[in-house]
Motif scaffolding. Structure first.
Motif: not given
Length: 163
Positions: A136-138, A26-32, A55-66, A72-77
């Motif tokens: 990236i998700v995989n 959620g925090r990463i989404i807010e930043e993006v 929500c539980p925390l997730v182990a992510v590569g912040r740059e890749k999740m961004t 996804l936002f660009k496609n929606a746009f």
């Protein structure tokens, strides 16, 4: 445009190196969203966020999740040339976290495999964005799928395991 295309292709072709950190999705989404909302608003596109705090925390590569979120936002746009609404939800599910990104755009035809490399529905599209999202998700041991209704919009769902 060519530089951007080559960067996307290199990102897809190179093995991903994830610098994993434990984070709140959620925090990463807010930043993006904060980084893109002003320019999106200028085109009549607004965000509606529903980010569950439990929500539980997730182990992510912040740059890749961004990168996933920006794609996804660009496609929606691009699916909403006359403006619209991008919804983003995060909630706990199945020992992990589900992220939904939806739009009120044109939708995706049934016969299109949006995750296939170089498959695109846009005249200026490269067909790399969603292939990169899937990769990236995989790499995060997650899953991605979508539902779409022509003329009503599309929602992508990503599930990531809890850290």
């Amino acid at each position: 445009r060519l530089t951007s295309l080559l960067k996307d292709y290199r990102s897809f072709a190179r093995p991903q190196r994830l610098n994993l950190t434990t984070a709140s999705l959620g925090r990463i989404i807010e930043e993006v969203v904060l980084s893109v909302s002003r320019s999106y608003r200028a085109s009549g596109i607004f965000f509606d966020l529903d980010l569950k705090e439990d929500c539980p925390l997730v182990a992510v590569g912040r740059e890749k999740m961004t990168q996933v979120l920006l794609n996804l936002f660009k496609n929606a746009f691009e699916a909403m040339p006359a403006g619209g609404l991008i919804t983003s939800k995060v909630y706990p599910s199945n020992n992990g976290v589900t992220l939904e990104v939806g739009d009120t755009g044109t939708g995706i035809a049934e016969n299109v495999d949006v995750f296939q490399l170089f498959s695109t529905t846009k005249p200026d599209g490269t067909g790399l964005g969603l292939a990169i999202v899937e990769q990236i998700v995989n790499d995060h041991q997650g899953t991605v799928n979508y539902v779409s209704n022509i003329g009503k919009g599309t929602t992508f769902k990503i599930w990531l395991p809890a850290a």
